[in-house]
Write a protein that holds these residues in place. Sequence first.
Motif, PDB file in Angstrom:
ATOM      1  N   VAL A  58       0.829  -1.207   0.000  1.00  0.00           N
ATOM      2  CA  VAL A  58       0.000   0.000   0.000  1.00  0.00           C
ATOM      3  C   VAL A  58       0.865   1.260   0.000  1.00  0.00           C
ATOM      4  CG1 VAL A  58      -1.656   1.350   1.353  1.00  0.00           C
ATOM      5  CG2 VAL A  58      -1.985  -1.119   1.064  1.00  0.00           C
ATOM      6  N   VAL A  59       1.924   1.261   0.794  1.00  0.00           N
ATOM      7  CA  VAL A  59       2.822   2.418   0.847  1.00  0.00           C
ATOM      8  C   VAL A  59       3.443   2.686  -0.518  1.00  0.00           C
ATOM      9  CG1 VAL A  59       5.037   3.229   1.767  1.00  0.00           C
ATOM     10  CG2 VAL A  59       3.318   2.276   3.306  1.00  0.00           C
ATOM     11  N   ASN A  60       3.911   1.643  -1.180  1.00  0.00           N
ATOM     12  CA  ASN A  60       4.504   1.820  -2.512  1.00  0.00           C
ATOM     13  C   ASN A  60       3.480   2.349  -3.510  1.00  0.00           C
ATOM     14  OD1 ASN A  60       7.189   1.054  -2.000  1.00  0.00           O
ATOM     15  ND2 ASN A  60       6.688  -1.120  -2.177  1.00  0.00           N
ATOM     16  N   GLU A  61       2.246   1.868  -3.418  1.00  0.00           N
ATOM     17  CA  GLU A  61       1.192   2.356  -4.322  1.00  0.00           C
ATOM     18  C   GLU A  61       0.911   3.837  -4.076  1.00  0.00           C
ATOM     19  OE1 GLU A  61      -2.121  -0.190  -3.616  1.00  0.00           O
ATOM     20  OE2 GLU A  61      -1.299  -1.866  -4.788  1.00  0.00           O
ATOM     21  N   ILE A  62       0.891   4.234  -2.811  1.00  0.00           N
ATOM     22  CA  ILE A  62       0.642   5.640  -2.471  1.00  0.00           C
ATOM     23  C   ILE A  62       1.750   6.529  -3.039  1.00  0.00           C
ATOM     24  CG2 ILE A  62       0.664   7.271  -0.535  1.00  0.00           C
ATOM     25  CD1 ILE A  62      -0.832   5.083   1.086  1.00  0.00           C
ATOM     26  N   ILE A  63       2.987   6.135  -2.821  1.00  0.00           N
ATOM     27  CA  ILE A  63       4.114   6.950  -3.282  1.00  0.00           C
ATOM     28  C   ILE A  63       4.175   6.995  -4.802  1.00  0.00           C
ATOM     29  CG2 ILE A  63       6.630   7.119  -3.301  1.00  0.00           C
ATOM     30  CD1 ILE A  63       6.563   5.882  -0.455  1.00  0.00           C
ATOM     31  N   ASP A  64       3.978   5.838  -5.441  1.00  0.00           N
ATOM     32  CA  ASP A  64       4.070   5.765  -6.906  1.00  0.00           C
ATOM     33  C   ASP A  64       2.930   6.501  -7.606  1.00  0.00           C
ATOM     34  OD1 ASP A  64       6.345   4.246  -6.593  1.00  0.00           O
ATOM     35  OD2 ASP A  64       5.345   2.320  -6.936  1.00  0.00           O
ATOM     36  N   SER A  65       1.813   6.701  -6.895  1.00  0.00           N
ATOM     37  CA  SER A  65       0.659   7.359  -7.521  1.00  0.00           C
ATOM     38  C   SER A  65       0.888   8.849  -7.764  1.00  0.00           C
ATOM     39  CB  SER A  65      -0.576   7.192  -6.637  1.00  0.00           C
ATOM     40  OG  SER A  65      -0.475   7.998  -5.468  1.00  0.00           O
ATOM     41  N   ASN A  66       1.826   9.455  -7.037  1.00  0.00           N
ATOM     42  CA  ASN A  66       2.093  10.898  -7.118  1.00  0.00           C
ATOM     43  C   ASN A  66       0.867  11.751  -6.798  1.00  0.00           C
ATOM     44  OD1 ASN A  66       4.874  10.699  -7.931  1.00  0.00           O
ATOM     45  ND2 ASN A  66       4.153  10.094  -9.977  1.00  0.00           N
ATOM     46  N   LYS A  67      -0.072  11.202  -6.033  1.00  0.00           N
ATOM     47  CA  LYS A  67      -1.290  11.933  -5.672  1.00  0.00           C
ATOM     48  C   LYS A  67      -1.175  12.602  -4.302  1.00  0.00           C
ATOM     49  CE  LYS A  67      -4.449   8.855  -8.185  1.00  0.00           C
ATOM     50  NZ  LYS A  67      -5.587   7.895  -8.033  1.00  0.00           N
ATOM     51  N   TYR A  68      -0.095  12.299  -3.580  1.00  0.00           N
ATOM     52  CA  TYR A  68      -0.002  12.752  -2.200  1.00  0.00           C
ATOM     53  C   TYR A  68       1.289  13.546  -1.980  1.00  0.00           C
ATOM     54  CZ  TYR A  68      -3.637   9.242  -1.845  1.00  0.00           C
ATOM     55  OH  TYR A  68      -4.785   8.515  -2.045  1.00  0.00           O
ATOM     56  N   ASP A  69       1.204  14.491  -1.064  1.00  0.00           N
ATOM     57  CA  ASP A  69       2.351  15.342  -0.749  1.00  0.00           C
ATOM     58  C   ASP A  69       3.141  14.833   0.442  1.00  0.00           C
ATOM     59  OD1 ASP A  69       1.823  17.404  -2.746  1.00  0.00           O
ATOM     60  OD2 ASP A  69       0.062  17.860  -1.535  1.00  0.00           O
ATOM     61  N   GLY A  70       2.686  13.751   1.045  1.00  0.00           N
ATOM     62  CA  GLY A  70       3.396  13.193   2.178  1.00  0.00           C
ATOM     63  C   GLY A  70       2.668  11.987   2.735  1.00  0.00           C
ATOM     64  N   LEU A  71       3.301  11.329   3.693  1.00  0.00           N
ATOM     65  CA  LEU A  71       2.756  10.098   4.274  1.00  0.00           C
ATOM     66  C   LEU A  71       2.935  10.112   5.784  1.00  0.00           C
ATOM     67  CD1 LEU A  71       1.782   7.082   4.077  1.00  0.00           C
ATOM     68  CD2 LEU A  71       4.196   6.470   3.754  1.00  0.00           C
ATOM     69  N   VAL A  72       1.864   9.785   6.491  1.00  0.00           N
ATOM     70  CA  VAL A  72       1.922   9.543   7.931  1.00  0.00           C
ATOM     71  C   VAL A  72       1.594   8.068   8.120  1.00  0.00           C
ATOM     72  CG1 VAL A  72       1.003  10.131  10.206  1.00  0.00           C
ATOM     73  CG2 VAL A  72       1.166  11.892   8.437  1.00  0.00           C
ATOM     74  N   ILE A  73       2.482   7.339   8.784  1.00  0.00           N
ATOM     75  CA  ILE A  73       2.319   5.887   8.837  1.00  0.00           C
ATOM     76  C   ILE A  73       2.580   5.341  10.235  1.00  0.00           C
ATOM     77  CG2 ILE A  73       4.726   5.550   8.084  1.00  0.00           C
ATOM     78  CD1 ILE A  73       3.775   2.957   6.689  1.00  0.00           C
ATOM     79  N   CYS A  74       1.801   4.344  10.595  1.00  0.00           N
ATOM     80  CA  CYS A  74       2.066   3.532  11.780  1.00  0.00           C
ATOM     81  C   CYS A  74       2.736   2.253  11.274  1.00  0.00           C
ATOM     82  CB  CYS A  74       0.758   3.207  12.509  1.00  0.00           C
ATOM     83  SG  CYS A  74       0.947   2.000  13.839  1.00  0.00           S
TER      84      CYS A  74
END
Length: 280
Positions: free
Chosen positions: A49-65
């Motif tokens: 899921v993290v890789n999909e989020i980053i590769d999508s280029n739709k987000y400016d950052g990530l907050v993760i547990c």
Amino acid sequence: MAFVYPEYPQYFWKEVERGIKHSLEDIQDYGFNVQLFKIPDNIYKQIEVVNEIIDSNKYDGLVICPKDGNKLEKIINDNVEKGFPIYTFNNDSPSSKRLSYVGADYFDSGSLAGDLLEKMTNRSKKFAIITDELDTSQMIQKRKGFESYLKSINYRHQFQHMKIDHNNIENTLYELKDNFSELDGIYVACGALSEVANLLKSIDTKCRPILVGHDMSQEIYNYLQSEVVTATICQDPVFQGSLAVRIPFNHLMLEQPVKNAEHIVKLEIVTKANAKYYLH
């Protein structure tokens, strides 16, 4: 901003979501948007899921547990170095280049649990710690803190370390049940406090071990009132959720530098007498 965290335990993450919602209500006019990704408690699914989020280029950052900070360390480092901000909350990846962490000190959590069991028992003090089957950084730190405290008081008995599979809690605990009546105290370091309490309630009160764990839910509250659970250690999940939004908002929207790499929440001991203040 993408938020990635596990589904389990549901009662805890509902409180975190309350905190996220509270912060978003305060800053909604700034155009700061959050998308929540609740995923199964599986590190490989989380990585996917993290890789999909980053590769999508739709987000400016990530907050993760992070489910496993070690396995996510390279992903965090590579992307932070590329300018993609990543922040952790509740669980950490302390060796990574994440910009900040919001959550408890789990070594201290385990130490506090040991302190409580030692003070609440007056017998031979045969203890056990129950952790998740997987040795996540949180479970390791809680166990180390628990062990460290017992060593500091010259604990002379070998405590039992029991592991459970939260995907099969009932069967796992049933296999351990016969050992419970031989113990003076049990520390549930994972999110199975109410499930352990459910088994202990059938043991005669004269033989029932002291039970200490973490967090608050309606079931845990009920077990506190019936004195099956002796104490639980809370870590303000609402505040964690709120601050996990505020930090990237201040950093990305207000362009404020991240001054503190760690924001450690206070640990609070909750018993039957004050439990009502922690039930939302």
